[in-house]
Scaffold this motif. Sequence first.
Motif, PDB file in Angstrom:
ATOM      1  N   TRP A  12       0.825  -1.202   0.000  1.00  0.00           N
ATOM      2  CA  TRP A  12       0.000   0.000   0.000  1.00  0.00           C
ATOM      3  C   TRP A  12       0.865   1.261   0.000  1.00  0.00           C
ATOM      4  O   TRP A  12       0.500   2.284  -0.592  1.00  0.00           O
ATOM      5  CB  TRP A  12      -0.947   0.002   1.200  1.00  0.00           C
ATOM      6  CG  TRP A  12      -2.245  -0.696   0.919  1.00  0.00           C
ATOM      7  CD1 TRP A  12      -2.661  -1.898   1.394  1.00  0.00           C
ATOM      8  CD2 TRP A  12      -3.298  -0.216   0.076  1.00  0.00           C
ATOM      9  NE1 TRP A  12      -3.896  -2.219   0.907  1.00  0.00           N
ATOM     10  CE2 TRP A  12      -4.327  -1.201   0.091  1.00  0.00           C
ATOM     11  CE3 TRP A  12      -3.487   0.928  -0.689  1.00  0.00           C
ATOM     12  CZ2 TRP A  12      -5.507  -1.059  -0.630  1.00  0.00           C
ATOM     13  CZ3 TRP A  12      -4.672   1.076  -1.410  1.00  0.00           C
ATOM     14  CH2 TRP A  12      -5.667   0.091  -1.373  1.00  0.00           C
TER      15      TRP A  12
ATOM     16  N   CYS B 178       1.759   1.932  -3.483  1.00  0.00           N
ATOM     17  CA  CYS B 178       0.606   2.485  -4.204  1.00  0.00           C
ATOM     18  C   CYS B 178       0.407   3.959  -3.882  1.00  0.00           C
ATOM     19  O   CYS B 178       0.226   4.795  -4.782  1.00  0.00           O
ATOM     20  CB  CYS B 178      -0.655   1.694  -3.854  1.00  0.00           C
ATOM     21  SG  CYS B 178      -0.685  -0.005  -4.453  1.00  0.00           S
TER      22      CYS B 178
ATOM     23  N   THR C 132       3.333   6.096  -5.278  1.00  0.00           N
ATOM     24  CA  THR C 132       3.260   6.224  -6.735  1.00  0.00           C
ATOM     25  C   THR C 132       2.125   7.143  -7.146  1.00  0.00           C
ATOM     26  O   THR C 132       2.289   8.017  -8.018  1.00  0.00           O
ATOM     27  CB  THR C 132       3.080   4.839  -7.381  1.00  0.00           C
ATOM     28  OG1 THR C 132       4.149   3.979  -6.962  1.00  0.00           O
ATOM     29  CG2 THR C 132       3.091   4.943  -8.893  1.00  0.00           C
TER      30      THR C 132
ATOM     31  N   ILE D  37       5.281   1.315 -10.261  1.00  0.00           N
ATOM     32  CA  ILE D  37       4.411   0.248 -10.777  1.00  0.00           C
ATOM     33  C   ILE D  37       5.195  -1.051 -10.957  1.00  0.00           C
ATOM     34  O   ILE D  37       4.727  -2.140 -10.595  1.00  0.00           O
ATOM     35  CB  ILE D  37       3.763   0.682 -12.113  1.00  0.00           C
ATOM     36  CG1 ILE D  37       2.791   1.844 -11.860  1.00  0.00           C
ATOM     37  CG2 ILE D  37       3.045  -0.485 -12.771  1.00  0.00           C
ATOM     38  CD1 ILE D  37       2.221   2.453 -13.119  1.00  0.00           C
TER      39      ILE D  37
ATOM     40  N   LEU E 138       6.054  -2.550  -7.598  1.00  0.00           N
ATOM     41  CA  LEU E 138       4.838  -3.068  -6.967  1.00  0.00           C
ATOM     42  C   LEU E 138       4.523  -4.466  -7.487  1.00  0.00           C
ATOM     43  O   LEU E 138       4.238  -5.385  -6.698  1.00  0.00           O
ATOM     44  CB  LEU E 138       3.671  -2.126  -7.240  1.00  0.00           C
ATOM     45  CG  LEU E 138       2.296  -2.580  -6.732  1.00  0.00           C
ATOM     46  CD1 LEU E 138       2.300  -2.701  -5.212  1.00  0.00           C
ATOM     47  CD2 LEU E 138       1.202  -1.612  -7.193  1.00  0.00           C
TER      48      LEU E 138
END
Length: 491
Positions: free
Chosen positions: A100, A103, A106, A195, A198
Motif C-alpha cells: 500500500w 501504491c 506512486t 508500478i 509493486l
Amino acid sequence: MIKFKTIITNSDTICYPMSPIISNQLHQRLLLTTAAVGMFLDGLDGSIVTIILPQISESFSTDTGTASWVIITYLLMMAGLILIVGKVAERGQIRKIFLWGLCVFTAGSAACGIAPDLEILLTARIFQGIGAAMLASTASLLCVTYLPKDMYGMAFGAISMSVSVGVATGPAIGGFIAQYFSWHWAFLMNVPVGILILAFAMHIIPPDIPREKQPFDLYGAILLFGLMAAGVYCLERISHLGISDPQILLSGSVSIACLIAFYIRERMCNLPLIHISVFSVWNFTATLVAFLIYGCVSMGIFYLLPFFLQAGMTYDPAMTGLFLLIPPVITAIIGVPMGRWSDLIGRRPFAIAAAIFSIAVCGIFMTIVPETGFIPLVLGLLFMGLFMGCFGGPVASRVVENAPSGEEGTGTSLMVTAVYLGSVLGTALFATFFTLGSVETGIAAFYDLDPEKFLQGFHLSMTAGFILSVLALILSVIVREKKTQENTVRI
C-alpha cells in the motif's frame, strides 16, 4: 512446527506467531532488492526536490519560502508516521503496508507531477510523504522478519547503500531535469518505477501471517505524531527563522507538551504504542544514541559541504556535484561487503571504526582552508565514504540486536526513526553552529558572508561534529558485542 514470539506487557503475556525465515538464497536476495529499491525511491525523492524548488517557485509565481513547504510537508509526514506505521506493521501487516505504501507513493508522485497549482501540489506531497513513511518503516522490518540474523549486517548495509545512492543522485537527476525538462518529471519518473516494483513485490514478499487483534493505542499515536511533526518543524525551520521566532517557540512548546503527555500515556497503557522500558536497557539506548549521532554528523557535513565547495573553494555546481559523489560511491562499493563481514565477526569493531572515521572527517574539515587545495578535501570525502559504509549496515544491525527480547520490531522502527531524525537534527544543529560562528546578530545567507566569516562558521560546525563523534566512539567502545539468543519456543 510453529514459532511464537513472546511479549510481556504490564498486565499479561501475549504470544504472536512468527513469520517463517526465508532459506532460499535467491528469494532472500530478491526480497532484499525489493526493500532496497523502495528505500532508494525514498532517498531520491527526499533530495531531488531541493534542486527544482526555484522552478516550482517560478511556475506558481510564489516566493522561495512558500515553495519550501513542498519539502516541509513531506518531512512532517515522514517524521510523524514512521514509528506509528512501524508498530502497525509489526502486528502481522508488513506486506500489506509495504504494498500500500508503494501504491500511495506512486499515486502521490503522479498527482505531484500533474498538479496545476501549489495547493494541490502540497496536498499531493502529503500523500507522497505518507507513502514514503510506509515504505521506510517496513523496508527494514521485511529484513528483520524474513531474513536470518546472520544476514542483518548485509541487509542493512544494502538498504543504507540504497538510501545513500538515492540521496546523492537526487540533486544530479533533479539538476538534469531542471535543465532540459519541466520540474514535473522529477515526480512523474517515479510512476513507472513504482508500478514495476509493486508488481515485483507482490510476488516476492511472503503473505502476512494473521495475528490476534489487539487494542491499538490511538491516543498514544496522536501524541506521537504531534511530538514528531512539531519537533521536526521546529528543527527544520530554526535555522531559517531564528530561535526567538513565534513559530519556533510554538512548535517547540507543542513538541515538549506532546512528549510529556506521550510518556504519561505510555506508562499507563496496558498495550502501549512503544514500551518506554526499552530505553532502560542501557546497551540498546547507547547503540541507538550512537547511531543517531552518526546520522546527525553525516547529514550535517553533507548540508554544509556544497556551500564550502562553491563559496569557499569557488568550484562551479558541476564540479561540486562530482566531489560530492565520492562518499556515496565509496559507500555503494563497501556497504554490502562491510555488512556481510560484520555478520561474521561482529558489529562492535565496525561501530568503533565508524566513530574513528567520523572523527577523522570532522578533524580534516574543522581545519581545512581553500589554500590547502583539493587533496585534504578528497581525503576527507574518502573518509566520509568509509564512515558511512561502516555505520550504515553494521551499526543499524547492532541497534536491532541490542533491543530487548521481543522488541526487535520496536528496535527496528526506532532505528529507522533515528536515521530520519538524525538527518533533520544534523541539518539544524550544523546550521545553528554555523550561524553562531559566522554571524554576530541575526541570520545571513551563505553567499553574503566574507570568506573569513564563512570559514569561522564552517569550522565551528565541524568542531561540534568532532565532539559528537568522540561521544559516539565512547558509546561504541563501552557496549560489548551482543550475544544473540533465540526468544522463541517451538510446539
